[in-house]
Design an enzyme around this catalytic site. Sequence first.
Site, PDB file in Angstrom:
ATOM      1  N   HIS A 158       0.829  -1.216   0.000  1.00 31.75           N
ATOM      2  CA  HIS A 158       0.000   0.000   0.000  1.00 31.75           C
ATOM      3  C   HIS A 158       0.861   1.263   0.000  1.00 31.75           C
ATOM      4  O   HIS A 158       0.427   2.312   0.500  1.00 31.75           O
ATOM      5  CB  HIS A 158      -0.958   0.020   1.199  1.00 31.75           C
ATOM      6  CG  HIS A 158      -1.769  -1.228   1.356  1.00 31.75           C
ATOM      7  ND1 HIS A 158      -2.935  -1.448   0.673  1.00 31.75           N
ATOM      8  CD2 HIS A 158      -1.550  -2.341   2.117  1.00 31.75           C
ATOM      9  CE1 HIS A 158      -3.424  -2.634   1.007  1.00 31.75           C
ATOM     10  NE2 HIS A 158      -2.599  -3.203   1.877  1.00 31.75           N
ATOM     11  N   SER A 280      15.273  19.742 -17.732  1.00 29.97           N
ATOM     12  CA  SER A 280      14.104  20.603 -17.843  1.00 29.97           C
ATOM     13  C   SER A 280      14.410  21.752 -18.794  1.00 29.97           C
ATOM     14  O   SER A 280      15.548  22.227 -18.865  1.00 29.97           O
ATOM     15  CB  SER A 280      13.729  21.159 -16.468  1.00 29.97           C
ATOM     16  OG  SER A 280      12.815  22.236 -16.579  1.00 29.97           O
TER      17      SER A 280
END
Length: 429
Positions: A158, A280
Amino acid sequence: MTDLLWQKPGVHVDERIQQFCAGDDVILDREFFLFDIQASVAHAEGLQRIGILDADELSGITRELDALARDFTAGDFVLDNRYEDGHSAIEARLVERLGDAGRKIHTGRSRNDQVLVATRLWLKDRLAQVSALCRESATVALARAEVEAGLPLPGYTHLQRAVVSSAGMWWSAWAEGFIDNAIRARDTLAWVDANPLGSAAGYGVNLPLDRDHTTQALGFGRMQLSATYAQLSRGKFELAAIDALGSAMLDLRRLAWDLSLFTSTEFGFVALPPQYTTGSSIMPNKRNPDVIELMRASYASVAAGRAEVEQLLSLPSGYHRDLQFSKGAIFHAFGRGIGALGLLPDLLRNLEWKPEAMRAALEPSMYATDLAIDLAREGVPFRDAYRQAADPARWSEGDADASLAARVSPGAAGDMRLEVLRERLAALG
């Protein structure tokens, strides 16, 4: 465009309708073209064996088909909108060079079995590539599992810290997964390895076609016997091939997700090879894991291809033009899938763990399961042991190495049985 193979005197061809019907078929057929030529050689040999072609005609056809394959590979022949599709391009070339001998090449076959056999050969080639790439990834993962068997790594359920695991267990999971994927691709290849050439439009022809010869000449494992079933199998075999590819891509998607998390600053467990990242356009400080993100996304193309082919198969028996659209679906699925799988082995070879960050992420609660099992081994009923081990007061800094060594259930860190995986991998050849 050259004369259409099916055009008849007095029939006007509406260019708009013809463009709709042909679509981008001639462009897509570039994928199949060399396989179509290969099958045409085998078909011509079969025609000579039953007396439709004489030896000189066969020699000329074979020579010109070999030359066409060379010209296509070299870029000297371009499959473009001069032709309706790749099949008509082959026949047009033969007629141009050989006259009547070229006009005989289509005796006993339909474009239906022509595209079937080219597709089948293409699928065999692509499934072989998928199997080989899965074997290579499994080989890398298994080698690293052996070297890094005891390197502690948090295990998650989880997305929450759960138990102490290891890099070795992480690697062995992908090793076994990609061994299974390689087996599935290999077995699917064997299933689709059936020759449809000679089934014509799905009902055979009134000629004793030598289908045994074409089966052997094209390297098929068996003949697809029923002419009608050969047509019915179009789409069905493509779905099976996409499913085999999808099995590998599902594993790749989950592996890429792990690496997306592990390379984040919040986890910091893995450094990617620099060539697998990009910068970027605005932020000078960024190196982005674009490659693994696109690997993760590639399953979408496989799923889309599968959905498109499946939706096309809502048809009665016999050939229907709907099936033309299956070409783009399988090309896109396998193009994206094999492209992503092809980058995986080197990524796995070159990614680097950050052991300090991995050990720092281990916390006392992650030894609670070990404590519950130890209490159960001492005779405490497991449900009582579970409740006792759930008490944070009983948690303490554990020994990760000892925890891993004590995990001796088969397949766990203390007994990974990597030799069994080595045997499975070796059996793939």
